[in-house]
Motif scaffolding. Structure first.
Motif, PDB file in Angstrom:
ATOM      1  N   VAL A   1       9.715   5.543  12.595  1.00 55.70           N
ATOM      2  CA  VAL A   1       8.933   5.782  11.390  1.00 55.70           C
ATOM      3  C   VAL A   1       7.683   6.568  11.749  1.00 55.70           C
ATOM      4  O   VAL A   1       7.097   6.398  12.822  1.00 55.70           O
ATOM      5  CB  VAL A   1       8.548   4.467  10.683  1.00 55.70           C
ATOM      6  CG1 VAL A   1       9.774   3.757  10.181  1.00 55.70           C
ATOM      7  CG2 VAL A   1       7.735   3.557  11.581  1.00 55.70           C
ATOM      8  N   ASP A   2       7.314   7.448  10.856  1.00 53.91           N
ATOM      9  CA  ASP A   2       6.122   8.275  11.025  1.00 53.91           C
ATOM     10  C   ASP A   2       5.243   8.073   9.803  1.00 53.91           C
ATOM     11  O   ASP A   2       5.506   7.189   8.980  1.00 53.91           O
ATOM     12  CB  ASP A   2       6.539   9.743  11.182  1.00 53.91           C
ATOM     13  CG  ASP A   2       5.501  10.566  11.928  1.00 53.91           C
ATOM     14  OD1 ASP A   2       4.323  10.167  11.940  1.00 53.91           O
ATOM     15  OD2 ASP A   2       5.860  11.619  12.492  1.00 53.91           O
ATOM     16  N   VAL A   3       4.225   8.891   9.666  1.00 54.38           N
ATOM     17  CA  VAL A   3       3.405   8.802   8.468  1.00 54.38           C
ATOM     18  C   VAL A   3       4.273   9.119   7.254  1.00 54.38           C
ATOM     19  O   VAL A   3       5.359   9.694   7.373  1.00 54.38           O
ATOM     20  CB  VAL A   3       2.210   9.777   8.545  1.00 54.38           C
ATOM     21  CG1 VAL A   3       1.285   9.382   9.661  1.00 54.38           C
ATOM     22  CG2 VAL A   3       2.684  11.216   8.705  1.00 54.38           C
ATOM     23  N   LEU A   4       3.805   8.735   6.079  1.00 54.53           N
ATOM     24  CA  LEU A   4       4.581   8.933   4.859  1.00 54.53           C
ATOM     25  C   LEU A   4       4.718  10.415   4.523  1.00 54.53           C
ATOM     26  O   LEU A   4       3.833  11.223   4.835  1.00 54.53           O
ATOM     27  CB  LEU A   4       3.897   8.221   3.686  1.00 54.53           C
ATOM     28  CG  LEU A   4       3.775   6.700   3.777  1.00 54.53           C
ATOM     29  CD1 LEU A   4       2.887   6.186   2.659  1.00 54.53           C
ATOM     30  CD2 LEU A   4       5.146   6.048   3.713  1.00 54.53           C
ATOM     31  N   ARG A   5       5.810  10.754   3.893  1.00 54.96           N
ATOM     32  CA  ARG A   5       5.929  12.080   3.307  1.00 54.96           C
ATOM     33  C   ARG A   5       4.959  12.166   2.131  1.00 54.96           C
ATOM     34  O   ARG A   5       4.543  11.159   1.580  1.00 54.96           O
ATOM     35  CB  ARG A   5       7.363  12.329   2.858  1.00 54.96           C
ATOM     36  CG  ARG A   5       8.374  12.183   4.007  1.00 54.96           C
ATOM     37  CD  ARG A   5       9.805  12.124   3.491  1.00 54.96           C
ATOM     38  NE  ARG A   5      10.767  11.887   4.576  1.00 54.96           N
ATOM     39  CZ  ARG A   5      11.151  10.691   4.982  1.00 54.96           C
ATOM     40  NH1 ARG A   5      10.664   9.604   4.396  1.00 54.96           N
ATOM     41  NH2 ARG A   5      12.023  10.557   5.960  1.00 54.96           N
ATOM     42  N   GLU A   6       4.620  13.381   1.738  1.00 58.30           N
ATOM     43  CA  GLU A   6       3.592  13.541   0.700  1.00 58.30           C
ATOM     44  C   GLU A   6       3.947  12.794  -0.582  1.00 58.30           C
ATOM     45  O   GLU A   6       3.118  12.077  -1.153  1.00 58.30           O
ATOM     46  CB  GLU A   6       3.390  15.027   0.388  1.00 58.30           C
ATOM     47  CG  GLU A   6       2.304  15.269  -0.667  1.00 58.30           C
ATOM     48  CD  GLU A   6       2.152  16.730  -1.028  1.00 58.30           C
ATOM     49  OE1 GLU A   6       2.952  17.224  -1.850  1.00 58.30           O
ATOM     50  OE2 GLU A   6       1.235  17.377  -0.491  1.00 58.30           O
ATOM     51  N   ALA A   7       5.195  12.943  -1.042  1.00 61.27           N
ATOM     52  CA  ALA A   7       5.595  12.283  -2.296  1.00 61.27           C
ATOM     53  C   ALA A   7       5.542  10.774  -2.160  1.00 61.27           C
ATOM     54  O   ALA A   7       5.154  10.063  -3.101  1.00 61.27           O
ATOM     55  CB  ALA A   7       6.997  12.740  -2.686  1.00 61.27           C
ATOM     56  N   GLU A   8       5.927  10.255  -0.988  1.00 63.45           N
ATOM     57  CA  GLU A   8       5.883   8.809  -0.768  1.00 63.45           C
ATOM     58  C   GLU A   8       4.442   8.300  -0.779  1.00 63.45           C
ATOM     59  O   GLU A   8       4.144   7.237  -1.338  1.00 63.45           O
ATOM     60  CB  GLU A   8       6.557   8.470   0.560  1.00 63.45           C
ATOM     61  CG  GLU A   8       8.052   8.747   0.576  1.00 63.45           C
ATOM     62  CD  GLU A   8       8.649   8.666   1.978  1.00 63.45           C
ATOM     63  OE1 GLU A   8       9.882   8.612   2.088  1.00 63.45           O
ATOM     64  OE2 GLU A   8       7.877   8.666   2.964  1.00 63.45           O
ATOM     65  N   ALA A   9       3.549   9.065  -0.152  1.00 60.42           N
ATOM     66  CA  ALA A   9       2.146   8.650  -0.104  1.00 60.42           C
ATOM     67  C   ALA A   9       1.540   8.622  -1.511  1.00 60.42           C
ATOM     68  O   ALA A   9       0.820   7.680  -1.871  1.00 60.42           O
ATOM     69  CB  ALA A   9       1.356   9.590   0.801  1.00 60.42           C
ATOM     70  N   ILE A  10       1.827   9.630  -2.305  1.00 59.70           N
ATOM     71  CA  ILE A  10       1.290   9.671  -3.669  1.00 59.70           C
ATOM     72  C   ILE A  10       1.895   8.556  -4.505  1.00 59.70           C
ATOM     73  O   ILE A  10       1.214   7.925  -5.327  1.00 59.70           O
ATOM     74  CB  ILE A  10       1.550  11.056  -4.291  1.00 59.70           C
ATOM     75  CG1 ILE A  10       0.720  12.122  -3.548  1.00 59.70           C
ATOM     76  CG2 ILE A  10       1.223  11.056  -5.776  1.00 59.70           C
ATOM     77  CD1 ILE A  10       1.001  13.534  -3.979  1.00 59.70           C
ATOM     78  N   ARG A  11       3.193   8.284  -4.294  1.00 62.75           N
ATOM     79  CA  ARG A  11       3.829   7.193  -5.048  1.00 62.75           C
ATOM     80  C   ARG A  11       3.206   5.838  -4.683  1.00 62.75           C
ATOM     81  O   ARG A  11       3.003   4.990  -5.555  1.00 62.75           O
ATOM     82  CB  ARG A  11       5.333   7.190  -4.768  1.00 62.75           C
ATOM     83  CG  ARG A  11       6.107   6.222  -5.637  1.00 62.75           C
ATOM     84  CD  ARG A  11       7.573   6.526  -5.685  1.00 62.75           C
ATOM     85  NE  ARG A  11       8.223   6.431  -4.396  1.00 62.75           N
ATOM     86  CZ  ARG A  11       8.803   7.449  -3.778  1.00 62.75           C
ATOM     87  NH1 ARG A  11       8.812   8.650  -4.329  1.00 62.75           N
ATOM     88  NH2 ARG A  11       9.384   7.290  -2.605  1.00 62.75           N
ATOM     89  N   LEU A  12       2.886   5.647  -3.402  1.00 62.44           N
ATOM     90  CA  LEU A  12       2.233   4.411  -2.985  1.00 62.44           C
ATOM     91  C   LEU A  12       0.843   4.305  -3.612  1.00 62.44           C
ATOM     92  O   LEU A  12       0.449   3.239  -4.114  1.00 62.44           O
ATOM     93  CB  LEU A  12       2.140   4.356  -1.462  1.00 62.44           C
ATOM     94  CG  LEU A  12       1.349   3.176  -0.879  1.00 62.44           C
ATOM     95  CD1 LEU A  12       1.936   1.848  -1.329  1.00 62.44           C
ATOM     96  CD2 LEU A  12       1.323   3.258   0.643  1.00 62.44           C
ATOM     97  N   LEU A  13       0.097   5.389  -3.599  1.00 61.80           N
ATOM     98  CA  LEU A  13      -1.229   5.373  -4.203  1.00 61.80           C
ATOM     99  C   LEU A  13      -1.131   5.030  -5.691  1.00 61.80           C
ATOM    100  O   LEU A  13      -1.912   4.216  -6.204  1.00 61.80           O
ATOM    101  CB  LEU A  13      -1.904   6.735  -4.007  1.00 61.80           C
ATOM    102  CG  LEU A  13      -3.296   6.882  -4.614  1.00 61.80           C
ATOM    103  CD1 LEU A  13      -4.287   5.954  -3.913  1.00 61.80           C
ATOM    104  CD2 LEU A  13      -3.771   8.334  -4.534  1.00 61.80           C
ATOM    105  N   ALA A  14      -0.165   5.625  -6.387  1.00 57.27           N
ATOM    106  CA  ALA A  14       0.003   5.356  -7.821  1.00 57.27           C
ATOM    107  C   ALA A  14       0.399   3.908  -8.068  1.00 57.27           C
ATOM    108  O   ALA A  14      -0.047   3.290  -9.036  1.00 57.27           O
ATOM    109  CB  ALA A  14       1.049   6.303  -8.403  1.00 57.27           C
ATOM    110  N   ALA A  15       1.238   3.369  -7.186  1.00 57.92           N
ATOM    111  CA  ALA A  15       1.680   1.985  -7.361  1.00 57.92           C
ATOM    112  C   ALA A  15       0.513   1.013  -7.226  1.00 57.92           C
ATOM    113  O   ALA A  15       0.459  -0.009  -7.914  1.00 57.92           O
ATOM    114  CB  ALA A  15       2.767   1.647  -6.342  1.00 57.92           C
TER     115      ALA A  15
END
Length: 653
Positions: free
Chosen positions: A443-457
């Motif tokens: 595992v590495d850092v989140l992909r951009e879409a995953e990071a934004i989805r986590l922030l939104a959640a």
């Protein structure tokens, strides 16, 4: 009588007159009172003398129907009659599309039919039910009826899709389901039916795209995730665990138009392990609750699930989730472990080691596991070897998932591995565990879409949608590190008056960024400190030195100079940082030599450690080498711009 869309056959007159006809058709064969008709047609604003107006419309409709029938009212198939207090429309229900839909759908769902008969009935029910029902009627009653009719049509279509899929013809319903979902993009049951049909038609990628679109629409419109059933279907498709089709053919392959037959479906676990399933056993369920707002790593989830639930293996399936601290290894492992609970019906064992090592720690875990498996405490032996033997015996013939969070090395994990091939083991570790045979998921850092989805959640979909650019910048300032994004989201959640841009401004100062990324008991610095403390002294020194450099990219030669050691020794120290996922390979330079990178929040933390623990000598060495590297860069640039210009920037000092 067609009420699903604009008629096109019989001119029923003005809008209100057509509404009267629709209101009567909806209750074909039943008396509709004048009060009900008035309410349906005019809502709360009837005209003066409304009963006279209604009588006029009914009279005109009788003439229209008589003309349409062609043989007079006496022998007409449709009669519009006056009854006490209202009106009655007499007609064959099968001649009215909405009644035909209800009747044939009910028959198709009834007992005593085979799937071919059900398919015929569903197809007949849906034959006239296309377009928008009561399309041109604008009253409130029509809107309510329209919603109800569309829902009924969707239920019939879903039933038809299930039957066609069982008959091996899933492709026949795909287009209709696509159209229905386009009309009702928030209808999760339609999305599920379409995903199922596409998957069984051999179009799994399209099925996953349907889920992604539906999930995005629901998040955008409602600010929530799809329901548990749709998420579970998505997960089943991802790991290839969707039940096979066929009414009485549980292991039969699905017929597909074109292409090879799919792989045979494995029989249910309960059948494969009937010998032990017939005897009652203690089934431990030790998994802690999943972490809130899981970011979602679909590729990694699928890889883990596939490795743990693949074909029969000679030994327990072992998957290791590998990565640095703060990357969400534990969250990912727990998420998948919960998804696979039904795949391991004899229970789940869980231990959080946090890198703790030694025989005493291993013995404590084995004792906990044995107690959870129903072994009496007074019978437990004293040594790790004897406990491990008893543990493997307790798992023999069972299908149990063992989750080991925070394993330090392969020596620590060896006594905790089951001997039974029916079990699965899911490990998280910073170490590559080279000494054990397993599937490694890095595992590495989140992909951009995953990071934004986590922030939104965490912070709320509305706030991210209101400041999309600021949200992207914020996740980048967090290095797309899951723990950092989660902390940033939590800070915004507890400060509803802050725009995202305000936190972006605060994080833009590198010197104070780590101090900002703290919320409650969560701190990015703590996660990074955990990895730093696991390094030996030379690796810590190198880590601090790298934080002092002006550039986040470097080569092995610079490592040797920073440490003041020969290249082989420097490579060994550098390898430790790479193995710990702190330093990452960054390709090769123009001469084919390897390059490495220490970036993101780890670089800021290295700088902090250098200021707190480093020596003046280390600082001078790093400053000198940074200056020389800068001069080398300028010299190369000058040589490129001026063919004879390499001497324009003489080396000094």
């Amino acid at each position: 009588m067609e009420c699903w869309g604009p008629d096109g056959r019989v001119d029923l007159g003005p809008l209100k007159q057509r509404t009267v006809m629709a209101a009567l058709l909806a209750d074909t064969g039943r008396v509709v009172t004048q009060e009900t008709l008035i309410e349906r047609v005019w809502d709360d604003a009837p005209p003066a003398e409304v009963r006279n107006v209604l009588y006029t419309y009914v009279t005109r409709l009788r003439r229209v129907l008589a003309s349409a029938n062609g043989e007079g009212e006496e022998s007409a198939p449709v009669h519009l009659l006056r009854r006490s207090g209202g009106y009655l429309l007499e007609a064959d229900p099968d001649a009215v599309d909405v009644h035909r839909l209800r009747t044939l759908t009910a028959r198709a769902k009834g007992p005593g039919l085979d799937d071919a008969e059900r398919s015929t009935l569903f197809r007949a029910a849906l034959a006239g039910a296309d377009g928008i029902p009561l399309a041109d009627l604008t009253c409130a009653w029509a809107a309510r009826a329209r919603e109800h009719l569309v829902r009924q049509r969707g239920e019939a279509l879903i039933g038809y899709a299930a039957v066609e899929t069982r008959l091996g013809r899933p492709a026949t319903v795909v287009d209709a389901l696509h159209q229905a979902l386009t009309d009702q993009p928030l209808a999760e049951d339609l999305a599920a039916a379409l995903m199922t049909a596409l998957h069984h038609a051999g179009r799994t990628a399209e099925a996953l795209e349907v889920f992604a679109r539906t999930r995005g629409t629901i998040a955008s419109e409602l600010g929530v995730e799809p329901g548990a059933e749709l998420r579970r279907l998505h997960e089943d498709i991802l790991r290839g665990a969707l039940d096979p089709v066929g009414a009485d053919r549980r292991t039969a392959p699905v017929l597909r138009r074109g292409g090879p037959d799919p792989a045979p479906v494995r029989p249910p676990i309960a059948h494969r392990h009937r010998a032990w399933a017939e005897h009652p056993v203690v089934r431990p369920h030790m998994l802690p609750a999943q972490i809130d707002h899981f970011a979602g790593r679909p590729e990694e989830e699928a890889a883990i699930a596939a490795a743990l639930t693949g074909a029969d293996q000679p030994s327990a399936a072992i998957v290791a989730v590998i990565g640095a601290s703060g990357l969400g290894k534990s969250a990912l492992a727990l998420h998948v472990a919960h998804l696979l609970r039904e795949e391991f019906p004899d229970g789940q064992l869980y231990a959080e080691l946090n890198g703790g090592a030694g025989p005493a720690v291993t013995a404590q875990i084995l004792v906990r596991f044995l107690r959870a498996l129903g072994v009496a405490t007074e019978t437990l032996p004293d040594t790790v070897e004897e406990l491990a033997d008893l543990y493997r015996g307790a798992l023999a013939g069972r299908r149990v998932l063992v989750v080991l969070d925070g394993i330090a090395d392969e020596e620590q994990v060896a006594p905790l591995l089951p001997g039974s091939p029916d079990c699965g083991v899911l490990i998280t570790s910073r170490d590559h565990l080279a000494g054990i045979g397993c599937t490694r998921v890095i595992v590495d850092v989140l992909r951009e879409a995953e990071a934004i989805r986590l922030l939104a959640a965490v912070t709320g979909e509305d706030r991210v949608r209101a400041e999309p650019q600021a949200a992207r910048v914020l996740t980048e300032l967090c290095g797309r590190l899951p723990i950092a994004v989660r902390i940033a989201g939590a800070r915004l959640l507890t400060r509803p008056h802050w725009p995202i841009s305000r936190l972006v401004a605060r994080l833009s100062d590198e010197r104070g960024r780590l101090d900002e990324l703290v919320h409650g008991r969560m701190a990015v610095r703590d996660a990074l400190d955990h990895g730093y403390r696991s390094l030996d002294k030379p690796a810590r020194t190198l880590f601090r030195q790298l934080g002092r450099l002006d550039d986040d990219h470097f080569d092995p030669r610079l490592v040797s100079q920073l440490l003041g050691v020969d290249q082989d020794t420097a490579d060994d120290v550098l390898d430790q940082l790479v193995a710990s996922h702190i330093v990452r390979p960054a390709g090769r330079d123009d001469h084919g030599k390897p390059r490495y990178r220490l970036g993101g929040l780890a670089r800021l933390y290295a700088r902090d450690r250098a200021e707190a623990e480093g020596t003046d000598r280390e600082a001078r060495r790093a400053a000198t080498l940074s200056l020389e590297a800068h001069r080398d860069t300028r010299r190369i640039a000058g040589a490129v711009c001026h063919p004879r210009g390499a001497t324009l920037l003489p080396r000094t000092g």
